[in-house]
Design an enzyme around this catalytic site. Structure first.
Site, mmCIF file in Angstrom:
data_model
loop_
_atom_site.group_PDB
_atom_site.id
_atom_site.type_symbol
_atom_site.label_atom_id
_atom_site.label_comp_id
_atom_site.label_asym_id
_atom_site.label_seq_id
_atom_site.Cartn_x
_atom_site.Cartn_y
_atom_site.Cartn_z
ATOM 1 C CD GLN A 177 -2.400 5.957 -3.282
ATOM 2 O OE1 GLN A 177 -2.624 6.930 -3.979
ATOM 3 N NE2 GLN A 177 -2.250 6.043 -1.978
ATOM 4 C CG ASP A 226 -4.577 -0.953 -4.101
ATOM 5 O OD1 ASP A 226 -5.161 -2.050 -4.084
ATOM 6 O OD2 ASP A 226 -4.217 -0.364 -3.075
ATOM 7 C CB SER A 270 -7.779 0.974 -3.782
ATOM 8 O OG SER A 270 -6.887 0.901 -2.715
ATOM 9 N NE ARG A 286 -3.972 -1.441 -0.428
ATOM 10 C CZ ARG A 286 -5.152 -1.617 0.150
ATOM 11 N NH1 ARG A 286 -5.253 -1.964 1.376
ATOM 12 N NH2 ARG A 286 -6.270 -1.423 -0.523
ATOM 13 C CE1 TYR A 329 -4.822 -3.456 4.503
ATOM 14 C CE2 TYR A 329 -2.426 -3.573 4.507
ATOM 15 C CZ TYR A 329 -3.630 -3.596 3.819
ATOM 16 O OH TYR A 329 -3.634 -3.771 2.467
HETATM 17 P P1 NAD Z 1 -9.536 -3.201 4.779
HETATM 18 O O1 NAD Z 1 -10.478 -3.598 3.710
HETATM 19 O O2 NAD Z 1 -8.365 -4.057 5.096
HETATM 20 O O3 NAD Z 1 -10.336 -3.009 6.149
HETATM 21 C C1 NAD Z 1 -11.466 -2.165 6.199
HETATM 22 C C2 NAD Z 1 -11.446 -1.322 7.459
HETATM 23 O O4 NAD Z 1 -11.788 -2.117 8.586
HETATM 24 C C3 NAD Z 1 -10.098 -0.692 7.781
HETATM 25 O O5 NAD Z 1 -10.253 0.710 7.727
HETATM 26 C C4 NAD Z 1 -9.817 -1.195 9.201
HETATM 27 O O6 NAD Z 1 -9.168 -0.209 9.991
HETATM 28 C C5 NAD Z 1 -11.195 -1.493 9.698
HETATM 29 N N1 NAD Z 1 -11.281 -2.377 10.875
HETATM 30 C C6 NAD Z 1 -10.563 -3.488 11.166
HETATM 31 N N2 NAD Z 1 -10.943 -4.005 12.352
HETATM 32 C C7 NAD Z 1 -11.949 -3.212 12.825
HETATM 33 C C8 NAD Z 1 -12.770 -3.248 13.994
HETATM 34 N N3 NAD Z 1 -12.623 -4.188 14.924
HETATM 35 N N4 NAD Z 1 -13.688 -2.267 14.141
HETATM 36 C C9 NAD Z 1 -13.844 -1.301 13.218
HETATM 37 N N5 NAD Z 1 -13.110 -1.229 12.085
HETATM 38 C C10 NAD Z 1 -12.163 -2.170 11.895
HETATM 39 O O7 NAD Z 1 -9.040 -1.705 4.533
HETATM 40 P P2 NAD Z 1 -8.526 -0.999 3.202
HETATM 41 O O8 NAD Z 1 -9.624 -0.251 2.586
HETATM 42 O O9 NAD Z 1 -7.812 -1.990 2.381
HETATM 43 O O10 NAD Z 1 -7.498 0.037 3.827
HETATM 44 C C11 NAD Z 1 -6.518 -0.380 4.763
HETATM 45 C C12 NAD Z 1 -5.374 0.624 4.864
HETATM 46 O O11 NAD Z 1 -4.666 0.719 3.632
HETATM 47 C C13 NAD Z 1 -5.793 2.036 5.177
HETATM 48 O O12 NAD Z 1 -4.784 2.610 5.993
HETATM 49 C C14 NAD Z 1 -5.787 2.718 3.852
HETATM 50 O O13 NAD Z 1 -5.662 4.115 3.923
HETATM 51 C C15 NAD Z 1 -4.581 2.090 3.242
HETATM 52 N N6 NAD Z 1 -4.552 2.133 1.796
HETATM 53 C C16 NAD Z 1 -3.406 2.567 1.180
HETATM 54 C C17 NAD Z 1 -3.317 2.567 -0.203
HETATM 55 C C18 NAD Z 1 -2.068 3.007 -0.864
HETATM 56 O O14 NAD Z 1 -1.346 3.820 -0.304
HETATM 57 N N7 NAD Z 1 -1.725 2.430 -2.011
HETATM 58 C C19 NAD Z 1 -4.386 2.147 -0.959
HETATM 59 C C20 NAD Z 1 -5.567 1.724 -0.298
HETATM 60 C C21 NAD Z 1 -5.619 1.714 1.090
#
Ligand code: NAD
Length: 374
Positions: free
Chosen positions: A127, A130, A133, A122, A226
């Site tokens: 991005q 991805d 995303s 990530r 994460y």
């Molecule tokens: P994900 O699909 O892995 O999880 C969804 C959400 O569930 C996350 O926000 C997580 O914090 C939340 N979660 C986990 N346990 C929980 C609980 N017990 N109660 C409430 N919420 C809970 O998430 P994602 O959309 O893949 O994103 C994960 C991370 O990756 C974030 O920090 C996001 O900003 C980052 N990200 C970075 C990039 C990049 O830089 N290329 C791209 C996408 C996402």
């Protein structure tokens, strides 16, 4: 010189996406590729074969796999397709490498280089590639629409000749890419939205979308941006704080997950029982074990007087844009390695290395080995 880019036909009828869209064909051809697809491979995404000008069509997906140097796919291929691949062929796309040990071993035995785009780091540079995303954006949008479609209430506030209708109350749990898109979509439809996530930085993002953040006092930041799994005390504290918000909601949308772990169980049977009759819950984490007690992947069922929906193949509800986004991600991933009419992999590149599941006969990805008990 020259290479063959193959596009898989998704083996599940419910999967409607495709890893190449017509507007990208010329880019692959300009990069020296012959592009090969099976007839009708994009039909479920509403593209006719004629729309893919410059593509060579064959009778079935196995022929594509046998002919290609690089094959792109939106879901893991069948064993027969994998067996049709030649040694050294690259398979790239959504491969769900944590799911089936036999499939990963089959890829290794066939000396296929399998690149799972779910494993992209990530980081900013990754991005545009991805798929998690881009497809989570689709899933979050669709989750809000499914909820609105099944809710026995309007989402927006309405004034009509005899009075005023109050807006629906939507609670979104898990504010990653999918959750934020669900919030934005529910807001656009006029609902009152509350949201919660264990990562503290989501608070600002939630507020900026015009939703309210539910304070539980529980935060859990893990590796790589994460979330981590909660301790049982944290789970209890979270449950106490969320119970009120769940009971007050007309709609709950859950998207919480922790990489490599079963999805956290957040909405319990007691919380469902305390909701209003007719309330709707959409659980996007059902395939990873579910955030909602009693949700079953692929089913829509009443739990008491609450409708619990756990959609599968949700991105196939809008296959055109989901395919466009996915196909663009695949192109962006491959493009840096295309030069002088050939594919030149840079095995030192951290983005590429992060995705390699099998290579030269072995399962090389450490996390995948742990997931599969290898
Ligand atoms: P994900 O699909 O892995 O999880 C969804 C959400 O569930 C996350 O926000 C997580 O914090 C939340 N979660 C986990 N346990 C929980 C609980 N017990 N109660 C409430 N919420 C809970 O998430 P994602 O959309 O893949 O994103 C994960 C991370 O990756 C974030 O920090 C996001 O900003 C980052 N990200 C970075 C990039 C990049 O830089 N290329 C791209 C996408 C996402």
């Amino acid at each position: 010189m020259g290479w063959v880019f193959g596009v898989a036909t998704a083996p599940a009828a419910a999967e409607r996406r495709v890893a190449l869209v017509p507007e990208l064909v010329d880019r692959y051809r300009a990069a020296g590729a012959r592009v090969v697809m099976a007839r009708g491979a994009a039909a479920r995404a509403h593209w006719r074969d004629e729309a893919f000008r410059g593509v060579e069509f064959v009778n079935d997906s196995e022929e594509v796999f046998a002919a290609a140097d690089v094959v792109a796919c939106v879901m893991p291929p069948t064993d027969a397709e994998i067996r049709a691949l030649r040694e050294g062929t690259v398979l790239v796309g959504a491969l769900r490498p944590w799911e089936q040990r036999e499939r990963v071993e089959l890829l290794a035995r066939g000396r296929v280089t399998a690149l799972a785009l779910e494993l992209l780091p990530r980081v900013t540079r990754a991005q545009p590639m991805d798929i998690l995303s881009s497809q989570a954006t689709v899933a979050g949008y669709e989750a809000a629409l499914i909820a609105a479609d099944h809710a026995p209430k309007f989402f927006p506030m309405l004034t009509y000749a005899a009075g005023t209708i109050r807006p629906a109350r939507v609670l979104v749990i898990g504010c990653g890419v999918a959750g934020l898109q669900a919030i934005a979509t529910a807001r656009r439809l006029g609902a009152l939205v509350e949201a919660y996530d264990v990562r503290p930085e989501t608070r600002e993002q939630v507020l900026s979308l015009g939703a309210k953040f539910v304070e539980t006092g529980v935060t859990a930041v893990g590796e790589g941006g994460y979330a981590r799994e909660l301790t049982s005390e944290e789970q209890e504290q979270q449950a106490r704080a969320l119970a009120k918000a769940v009971a007050a909601a007309d709609v709950v949308i859950t998207t919480a997950s922790v990489p490599g772990r079963p999805a956290p169980r957040i909405v319990t049977a007691e919380m469902l029982a305390a909701m209003r009759p007719g309330a709707v819950v959409v659980d996007l984490a059902a395939e990873q074990g579910g955030n909602v007690e009693g949700s079953v992947a692929g089913e829509k069922r009443w739990v008491g007087e609450v409708l619990v929906i756990a959609p599968t193949f949700i991105t196939s509800r809008m296959p055109i844009h989901a395919s466009e986004m996915f196909a663009k991600n695949v192109w962006n991933f491959l493009a840096p390695y295309l030069a002088d009419g050939a594919v030149r992999w840079d095995w030192e590149d951290e983005v590429l290395r992060a995705c390699v599941v099998t290579h030269e006969g072995s399962v090389v990805h450490q996390r995948v080995r742990e997931w599969l008990g290898l």
